[in-house]
Design an enzyme around this catalytic site. Structure first.
Site, PDB file in Angstrom:
ATOM      1  N   ASN A 148       0.828  -1.199   0.000  1.00  0.00           N
ATOM      2  CA  ASN A 148       0.000   0.000   0.000  1.00  0.00           C
ATOM      3  C   ASN A 148       0.867   1.256   0.000  1.00  0.00           C
ATOM      4  OD1 ASN A 148      -2.652  -1.039   0.015  1.00  0.00           O
ATOM      5  ND2 ASN A 148      -2.460  -1.573   2.178  1.00  0.00           N
ATOM      6  N   CYS A 169      -5.308  -7.044  -3.147  1.00  0.00           N
ATOM      7  CA  CYS A 169      -5.738  -6.623  -1.811  1.00  0.00           C
ATOM      8  C   CYS A 169      -6.619  -7.712  -1.222  1.00  0.00           C
ATOM      9  CB  CYS A 169      -6.491  -5.298  -1.922  1.00  0.00           C
ATOM     10  SG  CYS A 169      -7.019  -4.608  -0.343  1.00  0.00           S
ATOM     11  N   HIS A 170      -6.802  -7.669   0.094  1.00  0.00           N
ATOM     12  CA  HIS A 170      -7.605  -8.682   0.773  1.00  0.00           C
ATOM     13  C   HIS A 170      -9.086  -8.331   0.839  1.00  0.00           C
ATOM     14  CE1 HIS A 170      -3.582  -8.194   2.521  1.00  0.00           C
ATOM     15  NE2 HIS A 170      -3.542  -9.507   2.596  1.00  0.00           N
ATOM     16  N   HIS A 199      -9.950  -0.308  -1.808  1.00  0.00           N
ATOM     17  CA  HIS A 199     -10.442   0.117  -0.501  1.00  0.00           C
ATOM     18  C   HIS A 199     -11.740   0.923  -0.591  1.00  0.00           C
ATOM     19  CE1 HIS A 199      -6.528  -0.439   2.064  1.00  0.00           C
ATOM     20  NE2 HIS A 199      -6.890  -1.538   1.412  1.00  0.00           N
TER      21      HIS A 199
END
Length: 433
Positions: A148, A169-170, A199
């Site tokens: 990030n 990303c998770h 996000h």
């Protein structure tokens, strides 16, 4: 011998998750896993941990470790990036403490906001060094970026280097599972469609047997908001803008101008917003690692189960030509999301196979969602501009366009804060004109 290189391998637990997962991929028999980090002690710990795992699960894999990044990258087929430039100390502390002096509070500070801007500025030079090495010694390799700020770093790599890059990303793969557990709903067998930016991607559709589940989700969410819980910001956004967002409430609290406000301090308690959450997590992780180190490094019977991380499955799909669908961060230059900038990095459904990675076309987002995304994209693009041009004016402009920063501070205070941050970061930042 084919090679997977892990940059930032001193992150031992994350290396265990991603490379441990790869040990369960039969198509990777005989591969070399090359580890690189600038911290020799942490690098050796990760090497020993992976040697333990390889002995348990896949003795055909060779584990190597080196402080020489170019050596680690030479002839790599896949490169996994998980670096953190500046670490918790000094950089994360600086990112939080100086803005506090100006009355600007944060929760995580790793995506946009003033913390995300400065994390980008100190990380892009390292990303460029990695790209230059890759172009010299493994120009055809895929870079799987986990570092990030995801959108800015992936955007820089895709726009200013020749390296094939996907941002991972998770938050996408756990989005609906988290939501359904919070609302005591059955997650089995649902169909979902998620797209937006990292996000801040949106659960655009969620169905089961063709039935739209959003009416029930929103009804249950309204009831749940009557009591304090951990996801109040996201439920508030869903109530006002109509859709659930992928990343957690503590993250989204600082991506918008509505929640962390000096003139409305009651919102912090009412919406259960954890100010300074990331520094607390860093301290806890450091302390936890001290307790875990011996058992993880010295346990020759160390166990592992394949995680939800996308990395091993993308590599497996490319090696076997068995397609794998996932949410990835890619450049929007083909207008994948047609009402967002083509310079932006968007998070959309992708498919990996032997041909590489093919992103899915989404079309238009609902206008209110695109508008929220644009507020973050503005700062992302100006931050990249600052890193490329090395002009302070673009740093100031990135901060001035950040939704949370601009809602709290004057133009003069933003400039003064940025100047103080530039000075405090010192050699972690390049020289800005």
């Amino acid at each position: 011998m084919s090679k997977i290189t892990f940059i930032g391998a001193g992150s031992t637990i994350f290396a265990k998750n991603v490379l441990g997962d790869c040990m369960f991929v039969s198509a990777l028999e005989g591969f070399e896993f090359a580890l690189h980090d600038i911290n020799e002690k942490r690098l050796k710990e990760s090497e020993q941990m992976l040697l333990n795992l390889a002995k348990q699960y896949n003795p055909s894999i060779t584990i190597t470790a080196t402080l020489d990044r170019k050596e680690a990258l030479t002839n790599a087929k896949y490169v996994i990036n998980a670096i953190q430039v500046g670490g918790y100390e000094p950089s994360t502390v600086i990112d939080f403490e100086i803005p506090k002096k100006y009355g600007l509070r944060q929760t995580i500070g790793d995506t946009i906001g003033i913390g995300g801007i400065f994390r980008t500025l100190r990380t892009i030079p390292a990303m460029l060094d990695i790209a230059n090495d890759m172009e010299e010694v493994c120009p055809e390799a895929w870079l799987l970026n986990y570092t990030n700020p995801m959108a800015t770093l992936t955007g820089f790599m895709l726009r200013y280097t020749n390296i094939k890059t996907i941002g991972l990303c998770h938050s996408v793969q756990i989005c609906t599972d988290h939501l359904f557990k919070a609302l005591d709903l059955d997650h089995e067998g649902i169909d979902e469609k998620i797209a937006g930016i990292n996000h801040m991607a949106w659960l655009l559709e969620v169905k089961k047997d063709g039935k739209d589940l959003y009416p029930e989700i929103k009804q249950r969410a309204k009831v749940k908001q009557a009591e304090k819980h951990e996801d109040m910001v996201r439920f508030e956004l869903m109530d006002k803008f109509g859709y659930y967002v992928t990343e957690s409430s503590e993250h989204n609290a600082e991506y918008h101008p509505y929640f962390i406000k000096k003139n409305y301090p009651e919102l912090i308690d009412r919406l259960n917003i954890p100010l300074d959450e990331y520094p607390r997590r860093c301290i806890k992780q450091i302390n936890d690692w001290e307790k875990m180190r011996e058992s993880m490094i010295k346990d020759t019977q160390l166990s592992h189960e394949r995680s939800l991380e996308y990395g091993s499955r993308i590599i497996e799909a490319m090696e076997t030509n068995e397609p794998f669908k996932f949410g990835g961060n890619v450049l929007n230059d083909g207008g994948l999301i047609s009402n967002l900038s083509r310079k932006a990095v968007v998070e959309v459904p992708c498919v990996a196979d032997r041909n590489g990675i093919i992103p899915g076309y989404i079309g238009e987002l609902p206008e209110q969602l695109a508008a929220l995304n644009r507020t973050n994209i503005n700062t992302q693009l100006l931050t990249i501009e600052a890193a490329v041009s090395l002009k302070k004016a673009h740093i100031y402009q990135a901060a001035m366009l950040d939704p949370h920063t601009s809602a709290e501070l004057s133009l003069d205070d933003i400039i003064a804060m940025c100047d103080e941050l530039i000075e405090a970061h010192g050699d972690w930042l390049p020289e800005y004109k």
